[in-house]
Design a protein around this motif. Structure first.
Motif, short mmCIF file in Angstrom:
data_model
loop_
_atom_site.label_atom_id
_atom_site.label_comp_id
_atom_site.label_asym_id
_atom_site.label_seq_id
_atom_site.Cartn_x
_atom_site.Cartn_y
_atom_site.Cartn_z
N GLY A 71 0.83 -1.19 0.00
CA GLY A 71 0.00 0.00 0.00
C GLY A 71 0.86 1.25 0.00
O GLY A 71 2.08 1.17 0.12
N VAL A 72 0.24 2.41 -0.14
CA VAL A 72 1.00 3.67 -0.19
C VAL A 72 1.44 4.12 1.20
O VAL A 72 2.31 4.97 1.35
N ALA A 73 0.83 3.53 2.24
CA ALA A 73 1.16 3.91 3.61
C ALA A 73 1.01 2.70 4.52
O ALA A 73 0.20 1.81 4.26
N LEU A 74 1.82 2.68 5.56
CA LEU A 74 1.72 1.65 6.58
C LEU A 74 2.10 2.25 7.92
O LEU A 74 2.63 3.35 7.98
N THR A 75 1.84 1.52 8.98
CA THR A 75 2.18 1.98 10.31
C THR A 75 3.51 1.36 10.71
O THR A 75 3.68 0.13 10.65
N ASP A 76 4.48 2.20 11.10
CA ASP A 76 5.80 1.69 11.46
C ASP A 76 5.83 1.23 12.92
O ASP A 76 4.81 1.25 13.62
N SER A 77 7.00 0.82 13.38
CA SER A 77 7.14 0.27 14.74
C SER A 77 6.87 1.30 15.83
O SER A 77 6.60 0.93 16.97
N ASP A 78 6.92 2.59 15.49
CA ASP A 78 6.62 3.65 16.46
C ASP A 78 5.14 4.02 16.45
O ASP A 78 4.71 4.91 17.17
N GLY A 79 4.38 3.37 15.56
CA GLY A 79 2.96 3.68 15.46
C GLY A 79 2.65 4.85 14.55
O GLY A 79 1.53 5.36 14.53
N ASP A 80 3.65 5.28 13.75
CA ASP A 80 3.46 6.41 12.84
C ASP A 80 3.08 5.92 11.44
O ASP A 80 3.56 4.87 10.99
N LEU A 81 2.27 6.69 10.75
CA LEU A 81 1.90 6.40 9.37
C LEU A 81 3.03 6.88 8.47
O LEU A 81 3.45 8.04 8.55
N VAL A 82 3.56 5.98 7.63
CA VAL A 82 4.73 6.29 6.79
C VAL A 82 4.59 5.64 5.42
O VAL A 82 3.79 4.72 5.23
N THR A 83 5.40 6.11 4.48
CA THR A 83 5.49 5.45 3.17
C THR A 83 6.25 4.13 3.34
O THR A 83 7.09 4.00 4.23
N PRO A 84 5.97 3.14 2.49
CA PRO A 84 6.72 1.87 2.59
C PRO A 84 8.13 2.02 2.04
O PRO A 84 8.43 2.95 1.29
N LEU A 85 8.98 1.09 2.41
CA LEU A 85 10.37 1.07 1.95
C LEU A 85 10.59 -0.10 0.99
O LEU A 85 10.00 -1.17 1.17
N ASN A 86 11.45 0.11 0.01
CA ASN A 86 11.87 -0.97 -0.89
C ASN A 86 12.89 -1.83 -0.16
O ASN A 86 13.99 -1.35 0.14
#
Length: 192
Positions: A71-86
């Motif tokens: 997807g264009v966004a996901l929730t990282d380990s800190d609970g923040d909405l971020v762009t995905p990484l390759n």
């Protein structure tokens, strides 16, 4: 020192420190290094969903595959909405030109294809914003990958807030930017 403007608390470093991106020297490492993708607001994630088909022609095949999978966004380990990484590396929207990392979203914007320039967190960098229940903290983030930007900023005597004028106006408006300029003048008078 902190400066209060409306419900925003601004670090004086934004007025005092010097900064100017130096892509030929840093190679856009801010799009490549880090633990997470670019921070997003929920509205930005929705916008990215809506414009994705227009941005895809500017993306790498790997970036497209990453976005299709995650997807264009996901929730990282800190609970923040971020762009995905390759593959846990660069932002999925990163493209490389002559070895320099740039943004597919911004390329589409530059070509008049979309109205969304890029996530405000990217546009405002090296400013980092943290929302609290009663105020917004606006801080200067110093990262080793940006050493060339600090050096160039010193050489041309460009304060962070002036380098980021367009981004600050985009985020907070012209009046807020004018108040920052006034605060910088007052601060310079105090240090003379």
């Amino acid at each position: 020192m902190m400066i209060e403007i409306d419900n925003k608390v601004v670090s004086s470093e934004i007025l005092e420190q010097r900064f100017c991106c130096n892509l030929p020297r840093c190679l856009g490492k801010c799009c490549v290094h880090g633990d997470s993708g670019a921070p997003l607001t929920p509205n930005e994630a929705l916008t990215l969903e809506q414009i994705l088909d227009k941005v895809k022609p500017y993306m790498t095949p790997q970036g497209i595959a990453t976005v299709q999978e995650q997807g264009v966004a996901l929730t990282d380990s800190d609970g923040d909405l971020v762009t995905p990484l390759n593959d846990g590396k660069e932002c999925a929207f990163t493209v490389f030109e002559n070895g320099i990392a740039t943004c597919a979203i911004e390329k589409a914007w530059n070509n008049g294809i979309v109205d969304f320039r890029k996530p405000i967190s990217c546009h405002l960098y090296p400013i980092r914003v943290k929302e609290y229940s009663t105020f917004t903290a606006i801080n200067y983030h110093q990262w080793d990958v940006c050493a060339p930007a600090r050096e160039l900023g010193e050489q041309i005597d460009l304060p962070v807030y002036r380098f980021l004028k367009d981004a600050i106006i985009r985020a907070y408006g012209k009046e807020f930017y004018g108040q920052l300029e006034d605060a910088a003048k007052l601060l310079s008078l105090r240090t003379e």
